[in-house]
Design an enzyme around this catalytic site. Structure first.
Site: not given
Ligand code: PLP
Length: 384
Positions: A53, A106, A178, A203
């Site tokens: 961890r 988001y 982000d 993503k």
């Molecule tokens: C998917 C997403 C998140 C969250 O990420 P997870 O991996 O699903 O927890 C945060 N910000 C954006 C812009 C996203 O597309």
């Protein structure tokens, strides 16, 4: 380490964080499926690892790689993008603090702040992230964080990172970007003045819709120390197989982003002026209100395209039901094309709130299949 900061993006993406294993010559990072590590006497760690961890030898090269591709000093990997978000919020904010968030953030980010952090005395103000003055006006003396998403999800609004960094810093706040929708290949927030770049590596970085993960990258050592504390202290870490998959994806990020951008441009050409389409939303489109800002801070414009249907909500739902190559699914950024209705799917939790999205809106994650097939699929789905 063979990789250097002066190297180009793909050289860093492929090499940073790992040299062939001296023991075996393995050119890829081994998946170290070990929760604990033998010690040579009490406290005598052999490779710097004691418990997985806290740190493990598959995650460590991923973290170095994430830092290298964001041109940052410190990288931390998490079990999801939301885990990275949670760590960032808890590292920066204390009860009584305030943050500014995009008014089309988001859905999961909004939900976490609105439903959980407010319980602990955190206040927030949603603001249109493309309007620098509106963000400045939303700041309070207690504002400790400006949350930026650009392009935003799903409306693909653009925030001017350099200008917003100025506003945040002038007000004594940190700024996080982000960077999930752009990816580090298309946009480098730290170089534009952001304190932290955040990713859902689920993503584009992972890129194959086969792993969930998150990341925080910063040049600020004090912030990174807080991230490391919570990463270990709260424990939302990726397992070694997840870390391996994410690294495997990152190696082809530049190639994929070029192809995502090529294919998205062709889809936008088709949608532009199509009678069934009321509006096509793409930062690379000259009609996008912030095309100039996007051009200044992005290398290209990526694979996310949103559109509003002339026939309203039912037309949007019908369109989603009729595509054949575009799979109806949440998420984005994988090699395969996806379609979704944000109002009923990813952004359902924003219904009735300030962050509600239009019901005639459809979001496309344009994949890297053959452009002609994707264009034909969208064409038939609009005309059926
Ligand atoms: C998917 C997403 C998140 C969250 O990420 P997870 O991996 O699903 O927890 C945060 N910000 C954006 C812009 C996203 O597309």
């Amino acid at each position: 380490m063979s990789e250097q900061r002066s190297h180009g993006f793909s050289t860093r993406a492929i090499h940073a964080g790992y040299d062939p294993d001296p023991a075996t010559g393995a050119v890829n990072v081994p998946i170290y499926a070990s929760s604990t590590f033998a010690q040579d006497g009490v406290g005598g760690m052999r490779g710097g690892f004691e418990y997985a961890r806290t740190g493990n030898p598959t995650r460590k090269p991923l973290e170095a790689n994430l830092a290298a591709i964001e041109a940052g000093t410190f990288g931390r990997a998490f079990s999801s993008g939301m885990a990275a978000t949670d760590c960032l919020l808890r590292s920066v904010l204390r009860p009584g603090d305030h943050l500014v968030i995009p008014n089309d953030a988001y859905g999961g980010t909004f939900r976490l702040i609105d439903k959980v952090f407010t319980q602990w005395g955190i206040e927030y103000t949603p603001a249109p992230i493309s309007d620098v003055d509106a963000v400045r006006e939303a700041m309070r003396p207690t504002t400790k964080l400006v949350w930026v998403e650009t392009p935003t999800n799903p409306l693909l609004n653009i925030g001017d990172i350099a200008a917003l960094a100025d506003v945040a810093h002038t007000g004594g706040a940190k700024i996080v970007v982000d960077n999930t929708f752009a990816s580090p290949y298309l946009q480098q927030p730290l170089a534009l003045g952001a304190d932290v770049a955040l990713h859902s590596t689920t993503k584009y970085l992972g890129g194959h819709s086969d792993v969930v993960g998150g990341a925080l990258v910063t040049n600020d050592e004090e912030l990174d120390t807080r991230f490391a504390f919570l990463q270990n202290g709260a424990g939302a870490v990726p397992g070694p197989f997840d870390a391996y998959l994410t690294m495997r994806g990152i190696k082809t990020l530049a190639l994929r982003m070029e192809r995502h951008s090529d294919n998205a441009e062709k889809i936008v050409e088709l949608l532009d002026g199509h009678p069934a389409v009321a509006q096509v939303i793409y930062p690379g489109h000259e009609a996008h209100p912030d095309h100039a800002v996007a051009s200044k801070q992005m290398r290209r414009f990526g694979g996310m395209v949103s559109l509003r249907l002339a026939g309203g909500k039912q037309a949007a739902l019908d369109f989603c039901a009729r595509t054949e190559i575009f799979t109806l699914a949440e998420s984005l950024g994988g090699v395969e094309s996806l379609i979704e209705h944000p109002g009923a799917m990813t952004h359902a939790s924003t219904a009735g709130s300030l962050l509600e999205v239009p019901e005639d809106l459809v979001r496309l994650s344009v994949g890297i299949e053959d452009a002609a097939d994707l264009v034909a699929d969208i064409e038939q789905a609009l005309e059926a």
